[in-house]
Design an enzyme around this catalytic site. Structure first.
Site: not given
Ligand code: PLP
Length: 417
Positions: A131, A211, A234
Site C-alpha cells: 500500500h 489488513q 478497520k
Molecule cells: N496499509 C494497508 C495494507 C491498507 O489497506 C491501508 C488502508 O487501506 C493502509 C495501510 C492505510 O491505512 P490508514 O488509511 O488507516 O492509515
C-alpha cells in the site's frame, strides 16, 4: 462446498444484529450489502455506545489533570493500551503507541527510526504489493538521506518472489518493510519467515498490519516484527486511533517524531529532553476517546475469537472465489486458494471499467471499492490501472456474495447488450 474448520461457525445473524447500519435498505428496499471493510469497517452498537458513553461520562484531557475526571480518562486510555498489547502479544504495553492510523505509524518509524539509522547508499527493501502507506514514507526518507529502495517482486500468482528476496538480502538492507496481508491481491505474506531472514541479514522489520490485525490472530513476538502498524477504524473502532507497536529497545533509542506537549521531560528555550516511551511518541492531545473505544472494539473481537474471525472470512472468501470464478471474463488478482489469502477479492471484468462495475453494484445497494486501492505498483505489475474490490468481515454472509454476483451479472448484461 465443504471446508475443514477447526472452530465452530460464527452466528452471523447475531453479529449482524449488533451493527445498526446493516439493517438499512435503499429506496428500492434492497438491504445494504457492505463489502468495503478493507477500507473501513462498520461499527457495532457496543462501539457506538462506548463513544457516547465516553463523552457523557469520562471526557477530559489526560495525564496532566489532578481532578478525578481527568484521572478516569487517563486510566481508561492506559487500560486501552494494555488491551492493545494483549491483543497483539506485545511484551509490554509501553511498546504500543497510539497514533491516528497505519499511515501515521509508518511515517513515525521512517522519520524517528529511519533518519537516525538509514544513511547515504543504504538499501530499503519494500514489496511490489505495498500500500502507498508503506512505500511513500520510505521514499521520503530515501530522498532525505540518499538511500536506495528495491522491491521484492510479485509473481503472476500474486505472491512474493522469495528467491528475489534472498538476492536483495545479500545486499544487506537496513530495513525490510512488508505488508502482512495485501489489501489488493489479498495475499497473506509469510511474515515470520521474511522477518527471520531479514534479521539474519541484519535488517529491521517493519510490518504493515492494516489488513491483518482486524482479521487474524497477530502475535508480534512470534512474527519477529520490530515494528507493526495497524488502524483501529478497520477493526470496528472509530476513525482516529491506530497503533504502532515497536520493540522497546528500538523505541527507547529513537528520537521523537513530532514535538510539543506531553512528549518532553524538560524544556529550555534552546533545547529539550524527552519523556519515556510511549509518551515520547504521543505529542499533543491524543484521540483519547477513540483509543479507549479501540479497546472496546478489541474486546468485541476477542469475544468472537480471532481464530473464528479468520475461519469465517476464509470460508466466505472460498465461496466468493468459487462464485466469481464462474463468471465469464472475470479475472481475480492473487492466490486462488482461500487459505493463502485474507478476506479481500479484487477482480477485473473484461470490457467494463471497475468504476462502472462499482456504480452498477451501488444500484443494487452493494458497496464495493473501485480504483487502484493505493497500490499503483501492484496494479502496474498486472497491467491494470484499477480493479473492483470486495472485502469481507465478521458481519458478511454467503448471501452477500450472491448479491455481489447478481450485480456483476447485471453489469455484464448492461455493457454487453
Ligand atoms: N496499509 C494497508 C495494507 C491498507 O489497506 C491501508 C488502508 O487501506 C493502509 C495501510 C492505510 O491505512 P490508514 O488509511 O488507516 O492509515
Amino acid at each position: 462446498m465443504t471446508i475443514e474448520r477447526s472452530t465452530p461457525p460464527l452466528d452471523v445473524g447475531a453479529i449482524r444484529a449488533d451493527f445498526p447500519i446493516l439493517a438499512s435498505s435503499d429506496a428500492r428496499d434492497q438491504r445494504l450489502v457492505y463489502l468495503d471493510s478493507a477500507a473501513s469497517s462498520q461499527k457495532p452498537r457496543a462501539v457506538i455506545e462506548a463513544i457516547d458513553d465516553y463523552y457523557r461520562e469520562s471526557n477530559a484531557n489526560i495525564h496532566r489533570g489532578v481532578y478525578a475526571l481527568s484521572e478516569r480518562a487517563t486510566a481508561r486510555y492506559e487500560e486501552a493500551r494494555h488491551l492493545v498489547a494483549d491483543f497483539i502479544n506485545a511484551e509490554s504495553p509501553r511498546e504500543c503507541i497510539f497514533v491516528r492510523n497505519t499511515t501515521e505509524a509508518i511515517n513515525l518509524v521512517a522519520n524517528a527510526w529511519g533518519r537516525r539509522n538509514v544513511h547515504q547508499g543504504d538499501l530499503i527493501v519494500v514489496t511490489e504489493m505495498e500500500h502507498h502507506s508503506n512505500l511513500v514514507p520510505w521514499q521520503l526518507l530515501a530522498e532525505q538521506v540518499g538511500a536506495r529502495i528495491e522491491a521484492i517482486p510479485v509473481t503472476p500468482d500474486g505472491v512474493l518472489d522469495l528467491d528475489a528476496y534472498a538476492r536483495l538480502l545479500a545486499q544487506e538492507p537496513k530495513v525490510v518493510a512488508v505488508g502482512h496481508v495485501s489489501n489488493s491481491a489479498g495475499t497473506i505474506n509469510p511474515v515470520a519467515e521474511i522477518a527471520r531472514q531479514a534479521k539474519a541479514a541484519g535488517a529491521v522489520v517493519v510490518v504493515d498490519g492494516a489488513q491483518a490485525a482486524p482479521h487474524l490472530a497477530v502475535d508480534v513476538q512470534a512474527l519477529g516484527a520490530d515494528f507493526y502498524a495497524f488502524s483501529g477504524h478497520k477493526m470496528l473502532a472509530p476513525m482516529g486511533a491506530g497503533v504502532l507497536y515497536g520493540r522497546l529497545p528500538l523505541l527507547e533509542a529513537m528520537p521523537p517524531f513530532l514535538g510539543g506537549g506531553g512528549m518532553i521531560r524538560k524544556v529550555e528555550i534552546g533545547r529539550s529532553t524527552w519523556a519515556d516511551v510511549p509518551a515520547r511518541f504521543e505529542a499533543g492531545t491524543p484521540a483519547v476517546g477513540d483509543a479507549i473505544v479501540l479497546g472496546v472494539a478489541i474486546e468485541y473481537l476477542k469475544r468472537i475469537g480471532m481464530d473464528r474471525v479468520r475461519e469465517h472470512e476464509r470460508d466466505l472468501t472460498a465461496y466468493g472465489l468459487a462464485r466469481l470464478g464462474e463468471i465469464a471474463g472475470l479475472s481475480i488478482l492473487g492466490p486462488r486458494n482461500a487459505d493463502a489469502r485474507g478476506g479481500v477479492i479484487s477482480f477485473d471484468v473484461a470490457g467494463i471499467h471497475p468504476h462502472d462495475v462499482a456504480a452498477i453494484l451501488d444500484g443494487h445497494n452493494v458497496a464495493v471499492r473501485a480504483g487502484h486501492h493505493c497500490c499503483q505498483p501492484l496494479m502496474r505489475r498486472f497491467g491494470l490501472t484499477a480493479t473492483t474490490r470486495a472485502s469481507f468481515y465478521v458481519y458478511n454472509e454467503p448471501d452477500d456474495v450472491d448479491r455481489l454476483v447478481e450485480g456483476i451479472l447485471d453489469a455484464k448484461r448492461i455493457f454487453e447488450a
